[in-house]
Design a protein around this motif. Structure first.
Motif, PDB file in Angstrom:
ATOM      1  N   ALA A 165       0.825  -1.208   0.000  1.00  0.00           N
ATOM      2  CA  ALA A 165       0.000   0.000   0.000  1.00  0.00           C
ATOM      3  C   ALA A 165       0.858   1.257   0.000  1.00  0.00           C
ATOM      4  O   ALA A 165       0.366   2.340  -0.290  1.00  0.00           O
ATOM      5  CB  ALA A 165      -0.919   0.011   1.220  1.00  0.00           C
ATOM      6  N   ARG A 166       2.133   1.104   0.320  1.00  0.00           N
ATOM      7  CA  ARG A 166       2.990   2.290   0.409  1.00  0.00           C
ATOM      8  C   ARG A 166       3.139   2.939  -0.954  1.00  0.00           C
ATOM      9  O   ARG A 166       3.294   2.267  -1.965  1.00  0.00           O
ATOM     10  CB  ARG A 166       4.383   1.921   0.952  1.00  0.00           C
ATOM     11  N   ASP A 167       3.134   4.254  -0.927  1.00  0.00           N
ATOM     12  CA  ASP A 167       3.263   4.999  -2.169  1.00  0.00           C
ATOM     13  C   ASP A 167       4.525   5.856  -2.126  1.00  0.00           C
ATOM     14  O   ASP A 167       4.640   6.836  -2.840  1.00  0.00           O
ATOM     15  CB  ASP A 167       2.020   5.881  -2.350  1.00  0.00           C
ATOM     16  N   ASP A 168       5.454   5.480  -1.249  1.00  0.00           N
ATOM     17  CA  ASP A 168       6.685   6.261  -1.171  1.00  0.00           C
ATOM     18  C   ASP A 168       7.911   5.379  -1.382  1.00  0.00           C
ATOM     19  O   ASP A 168       9.009   5.718  -0.974  1.00  0.00           O
ATOM     20  CB  ASP A 168       6.773   7.000   0.174  1.00  0.00           C
ATOM     21  N   ILE A 169       7.700   4.223  -2.015  1.00  0.00           N
ATOM     22  CA  ILE A 169       8.840   3.415  -2.427  1.00  0.00           C
ATOM     23  C   ILE A 169       8.885   3.465  -3.957  1.00  0.00           C
ATOM     24  O   ILE A 169       7.868   3.724  -4.590  1.00  0.00           O
ATOM     25  CB  ILE A 169       8.758   1.957  -1.903  1.00  0.00           C
ATOM     26  N   SER A 170      10.066   3.237  -4.517  1.00  0.00           N
ATOM     27  CA  SER A 170      10.195   3.402  -5.968  1.00  0.00           C
ATOM     28  C   SER A 170       9.337   2.364  -6.690  1.00  0.00           C
ATOM     29  O   SER A 170       9.044   1.302  -6.137  1.00  0.00           O
ATOM     30  CB  SER A 170      11.655   3.249  -6.380  1.00  0.00           C
ATOM     31  N   PRO A 171       8.942   2.648  -7.927  1.00  0.00           N
ATOM     32  CA  PRO A 171       8.154   1.674  -8.690  1.00  0.00           C
ATOM     33  C   PRO A 171       8.872   0.323  -8.796  1.00  0.00           C
ATOM     34  O   PRO A 171       8.227  -0.729  -8.720  1.00  0.00           O
ATOM     35  CB  PRO A 171       8.015   2.325 -10.072  1.00  0.00           C
ATOM     36  N   THR A 172      10.181   0.347  -8.935  1.00  0.00           N
ATOM     37  CA  THR A 172      10.942  -0.906  -9.018  1.00  0.00           C
ATOM     38  C   THR A 172      10.876  -1.646  -7.686  1.00  0.00           C
ATOM     39  O   THR A 172      10.666  -2.859  -7.654  1.00  0.00           O
ATOM     40  CB  THR A 172      12.412  -0.622  -9.390  1.00  0.00           C
ATOM     41  N   ALA A 173      11.057  -0.919  -6.594  1.00  0.00           N
ATOM     42  CA  ALA A 173      10.993  -1.555  -5.273  1.00  0.00           C
ATOM     43  C   ALA A 173       9.601  -2.145  -5.053  1.00  0.00           C
ATOM     44  O   ALA A 173       9.463  -3.254  -4.521  1.00  0.00           O
ATOM     45  CB  ALA A 173      11.317  -0.542  -4.175  1.00  0.00           C
ATOM     46  N   TRP A 174       8.576  -1.417  -5.493  1.00  0.00           N
ATOM     47  CA  TRP A 174       7.215  -1.918  -5.328  1.00  0.00           C
ATOM     48  C   TRP A 174       7.020  -3.208  -6.129  1.00  0.00           C
ATOM     49  O   TRP A 174       6.486  -4.199  -5.623  1.00  0.00           O
ATOM     50  CB  TRP A 174       6.192  -0.860  -5.758  1.00  0.00           C
ATOM     51  N   ALA A 175       7.488  -3.189  -7.388  1.00  0.00           N
ATOM     52  CA  ALA A 175       7.331  -4.370  -8.253  1.00  0.00           C
ATOM     53  C   ALA A 175       8.080  -5.569  -7.675  1.00  0.00           C
ATOM     54  O   ALA A 175       7.575  -6.700  -7.684  1.00  0.00           O
ATOM     55  CB  ALA A 175       7.822  -4.055  -9.661  1.00  0.00           C
ATOM     56  N   LYS A 176       9.271  -5.332  -7.139  1.00  0.00           N
ATOM     57  CA  LYS A 176      10.045  -6.429  -6.549  1.00  0.00           C
ATOM     58  C   LYS A 176       9.352  -6.962  -5.293  1.00  0.00           C
ATOM     59  O   LYS A 176       9.344  -8.161  -5.032  1.00  0.00           O
ATOM     60  CB  LYS A 176      11.457  -5.945  -6.189  1.00  0.00           C
ATOM     61  N   THR A 177       8.792  -6.053  -4.504  1.00  0.00           N
ATOM     62  CA  THR A 177       8.103  -6.477  -3.289  1.00  0.00           C
ATOM     63  C   THR A 177       6.859  -7.290  -3.654  1.00  0.00           C
ATOM     64  O   THR A 177       6.551  -8.300  -3.026  1.00  0.00           O
ATOM     65  CB  THR A 177       7.690  -5.255  -2.443  1.00  0.00           C
TER      66      THR A 177
END
Ligand code: FE2
Ligand code: FE2
Ligand code: FE2
Lengths: 345, 348
Positions: B160-172
Motif C-alpha cells: 500500500a505504500r506509495d513512497d517506495i520506488s516503482p521498481t521496489a514496489w514491483a520487486k516487493t
C-alpha cells in the motif's frame, strides 16, 4: 530475480574492498578478519585481470575507470563484484547525495503558493467571501464553519498515522507534540453552532460534503502511504498562506473579516476566531518546515513525488472550499445532511 | 511566524522580482499576487547590496546580518515578512549525513555477520548432540508453517505504500506472490505426520515466531526500509542446519514426505536468491539518513536474536507439550513456564 543483478546498480560506484586478497594458483583468496573466500575468475576473465580489478577497489576509483584500466567491460565488472557486495565485502567510497530537506520543501511550497492563488483564492468561494461577503447568505458562512468542524473532528484520522515514525526520533517527537496541540480543537469550533441550535449530537448524526470527505480521506491515505508528503501539507492546512499581499490577511482571518462585513452573529464567529488564534499562537503554519528540518537529505525521486502530489492536494483543497459555496450557497438547503437518508434508521 | 528561522541559508526564491527605485524597492512574487515594499532608509546602495546577496543565497542569517543595513531584529522582521509572502527558499545544499542504499546494505550485512558470530541456536546444538525429539522436529515444522502462513499478511501492508520506488514496489509484489503459497509446502510436510490444515488453523505460534512476524508486519506498515533490511536475515539459506535436521528426522523414523517439502522450501529460497532481495530493494534508495540506517541495523539484530530465541522456545515447549491448540483442553503450565524462561544468553 537473478537476471536483475545484471543492471549492476547494486554495487558501489567507488568500491572499497574490505578484505585482503592474494593469488593462489589460478584463483584468488579473499581474507577478512573472520572468513576466507576462494574466488575463481568469471568466464572470459583471466586471473590477472581479476587481481587487477581487486587491486583497484580502493574506494576512490570509479567503476568506469576501473573498467578502462583493467580492460574488463563495465557490465562484466559489475557482475564480478555482485557476490562480494552480497557478502558485505564492499563499502562505498562515493558520498551519497541528498538535497537539503528544506530546499526540497521550499520547492514544494512554491507549487503550493502558486496553486493556492490560482485554484483557491481565485476560486468562487474565496472570491465571493473576500469581494462580496455582504451578498452571501449566512448559510455559506455557517457551512464553512460546519465543514471546518468536520475536518477538525476527523483530524486525528490523519495526524495519528504519523505518530510512530520509527526512522526518526526528532520527527516523532514533533509529530506527537503537534497531535497533542490539535487534540479537541473540534470542541472549540463546536460552540459556534449553539446559536444555530445545532448540538454536538446533531453533528454526530450528520455527514460532511463529499468535497470535505475527499480531502479528509486523501490526507489520511497519504499519512499512511506517504507520510513525508502528508507532512508537507500541514503548513498549508494550518494556514500558513495568505490570500492577499499583506501579512495581516491570512486566509482564516480573511474569513473572519468577511464575517464582520456580512454582520454575522458574534456567537458564531468568536469560537472560530479563537481557533485561528490558537493555531497562530502554536505557529502551526511552520509545522511542515519544522518537521522537514529534522529530515536527512532527500533524493530527486522523492522530490518529484512530492511536487506531483502537491498539485493533487491543492485541487482537493480548492474543491473543499468551492464545495461549501456550491452547497450552502442555496439557503433553502438544510445545514446538516443526515447520515441516513430515506427510511434508514 | 518563525518558520523563516529554520532556514539554514535563507535566500530569495529565483521567482521573486525586485523593482528598485530611489526611495525603496518592491519585491514581487507570483505576478502581482504577492508583494512587499521596502523603504531605503540607509541611502539605497546598502539595501541594494543586501538584496543582491539575499538573491544569490548561500549565506546564513548571521552572515546576512553583517551586511544588512539595520539591526539584527530588523533583519529578522524582514525575513519573516518575506517568508510570510512565500518569497524565501533554502539555499543550503549540504544536508544531514546519509548513505546510499547500496552502502547501507554493506553495513547491515556486516552487522548481521557480527551478531550471528555471537549467537548460538539451542535447537541446532540439540540437533548436533542428537537430543532433539520427534515432537520437537514436528514443532519446528509447525513454527515454520506459521512463518510461511503469516508471511503474506506481514508483507501486504508495504504494497500500500506509495513512497517506495516503482521498481521496489514491483520487486516487493513479486516477492509477495512468490511467498504467498509457501505455507502449502509445509502443510504437505505436516500432513505426513498427521497434522491437518484444520488443526494448523487453530494452533497458536510460539511467542518468538509471532514477534518475528509482527516485526516484519509493522515494518511493512510504517518502515519500509526496515522491512527491506530484515528480509535477508529471514531468508538466508542454512545448509548445515538442514543437513542435521534431515539426519535427525531419519534417525527418528520420520517419513520422507515430512522432510521433503521442508528441504524443497529451503531450496526455493536459495534458487530464487532470496538473500539478495534485501540488497536489490535497498539499492532503490539513493539516500538513507544515518539514523534510519541505524534503526534498520537494530531491526536486523533484533530479527536474529528473535530467531535464536525461537529455537530455544521450540526446545522448551515441544519438549514438554505438543501442538499449541490452546482453545481446547487445559493449558500445560510447565511447558508455558519453560517457554517463558528461555534464556536470552544465546542472544546476549
Ligand atoms: Fe487546530
Ligand atoms: Fe493547529
Ligand atoms: Fe518462502
Amino acid at each position: 530475480m537473478n537476471e536483475q543483478h545484471g543492471d549492476g546498480r547494486i554495487v558501489p560506484e567507488r568500491p572499497l574492498l574490505l578484505a585482503e586478497h592474494r593469488r593462489v594458483g589460478d584463483a584468488i583468496e579473499l581474507r577478512t578478519a573472520t572468513e576466507t573466500f576462494d574466488v575463481e575468475p568469471a568466464e572470459g576473465l583471466t586471473v590477472e585481470q581479476l587481481a587487477a580489478v581487486l587491486g583497484r577497489l580502493d574506494g576512490g576509483t570509479p567503476l568506469t575507470e576501473i573498467a578502462a584500466r583493467t580492460e574488463v567491460p563495465e557490465g562484466t565488472l559489475r557482475d564480478v563484484l555482485v557476490p562480494a557486495q552480497v557478502a558485505g565485502l564492499l563499502d562505498e567510497g562515493a558520498p551519497a547525495v541528498g538535497r537539503h530537506p528544506l530546499a526540497v520543501l521550499a520547492d514544494v511550497e512554491h507549487v503550493l503558493n502558486e496553486l493556492m492563488e490560482e485554484l483557491i483564492f481565485d476560486g468562487p468561494f474565496w472570491q465571493a467571501v473576500v469581494r462580496r461577503p455582504e451578498s452571501l447568505p449566512p448559510s455559506v458562512f455557517h457551512g464553512f464553519g460546519l465543514e471546518n468542524w468536520f475536518f477538525l473532528f476527523h483530524e486525528n484520522e490523519f495526524d495519528s498515522a504519523i505518530l510512530a515514525l520509527p526512522q526518526n526520533a526528532g520527527l516523532r517527537t514533533l509529530a506527537n507534540e503537534f497531535y497533542q496541540e490539535e487534540h479537541k480543537h473540534d470542541d472549540i469550533v463546536v460552540r459556534a453552532f449553539s446559536c444555530l441550535g445545532i448540538t454536538k449530537d446533531d453533528l454526530l448524526r450528520s455527514r460532511p460534503l463529499p468535497t470535505t470527505t475527499a480531502l479528509i480521506r486523501m490526507l489520511s491515505w497519504w499519512a499512511r502511504t506517504d507520510p513525508l508528503f502528508f507532512m508537507a501539507t500541514i503548513g498549508v492546512l494550518e494556514g500558513r498562506l495568505n490570500s492577499e499581499g499583506d501579512a495581516e490577511n491570512a486566509a482564516y482571518d480573511s474569513f473572519l473579516e468577511a464575517c464582520g462585513k456580512a454582520d454575522l452573529d458574534p456567537e458564531f464567529v468568536e469560537p472560530l476566531r479563537m481557533h485561528a488564534k490558537i493555531n497562530a499562537a502554536h505557529d502551526h503554519g511552520s509545522v511542515s518546515r519544522e518537521l522537514f528540518s529534522r529530515l536527512p537529505g532527500l533524493d530527486a525521486a522523492t522530490e518529484a513525488r512530492l511536487i506531483g502530489k502537491a498539485h493533487l492536494f491543492v485541487e482537493a483543497y480548492a474543491a473543499f472550499f468551492n464545495g461549501i459555496l456550491d452547497y450552502y450557497g442555496d439557503p433553502a438547503r438544510p445545514l446538516l445532511r443526515p447520515a441516513y437518508e430515506g427510511d434508514g434508521r | 511566524m518563525s518558520g523563516h528561522r529554520l532556514f539554514e541559508r535563507p535566500a530569495l526564491r529565483p521567482q521573486v522580482r525586485i523593482e528598485a527605485g530611489d526611495a525603496g524597492a518592491t519585491l514581487r512574487y507570483l505576478g502581482d499576487r504577492r508583494w512587499l515594499e521596502l523603504d531605503f532608509l540607509h541611502g539605497g546602495d546598502a539595501e541594494q547590496r543586501f538584496l543582491k546577496l539575499l538573491q544569490e543565497g548561500g549565506r546564513s542569517a548571521a552572515d546576512l546580518a553583517e551586511v544588512f543595513p539595520g539591526t539584527a531584529d530588523e533583519l529578522d522582521e524582514l525575513l519573516a515578512a518575506l517568508d510570510e509572502q512565500g518569497m524565501l527558499t533554502e539555499s543550503a545544499t549540504a544536508s544531514a549525513e546519509g548513505l546510499s542504499g547500496v552502502a547501507a546494505y554493506g553495513r547491515l550485512k556486516r552487522n548481521a555477520d557480527a551478531v550471528r558470530a555471537r549467537l548460538h541456536s539451542p535447537f541446532v546444538q540439540a540437533l548436533a548432540a542428537g537430543e532433539v525429539t520427534r515432537d520437537q522436529l514436528i514443532g519446528y515444522a509447525v513454527e515454520y508453517w506459521h512463518i510461511t502462513h503469516l508471511c503474506p499478511r506481514a508483507l501486504a501492508p508495504v504494497l500500500a505504500r506509495d513512497d517506495i520506488s516503482p521498481t521496489a514496489w514491483a520487486k516487493t509484489m513479486a516477492f509477495y506472490q512468490m511467498e504467498r503459497n509457501h505455507d502449502r509446502l509445509l502443510e504437505k510436510s505436516l500432513q505426513a505426520v498427521g497434522v491437518s490444515r484444520e488443526v494448523l488453523r487453530r494452533v497458536q505460534p510460539l511467542p518468538a515466531t509471532m514477534a518475528l512476524m509482527a516485526a516484519l508486519g509493522v515494518y511493512a506498515y510504517e518502515f519500509p526500509a526496515a522491512l527491506f533490511a530484515t528480509l535477508f536475515p529471514m531468508e538466508e539459506p542454512e545448509p548445515e542446519f538442514l543437513e542435521l535436521f534431515v539426519r535427525r528426522c531419519e534417525e527418528l523414523g520420520l517419513p520422507g514426505e515430512f522432510t521433503g517439502p521442508i528441504v524443497a522450501h529451503s531450496g526455493v529460497n536459495e534458487d530464487e536468491d532470496h538473500e539478495a532481495v534485501t540488497l536489490e530493494l535497498l539499492a532503490e534508495l539513493p539516500f538513507v539518513g544515518l539514523e534510519e540506517v541505524r534503526e534498520c541495523a537494530a531491526a536486523v539484530t533484533d530479527i536474529l536474536e528473535q530467531r535464536a530465541r525461537l529455537d530455544g522456545e521450540i526446545i522448551a515447549w515441544y519438549g514438554r507439550a505438543s501442538l499449541r491448540d490452546l482453545t481446547a483442553g487445559s493449558y500445560p503450565s510447565a511447558a508455558g513456564k519453560a517457554l517463558t524462561c528461555v534464556s536470552s544468553a544465546s542472544s546476549a
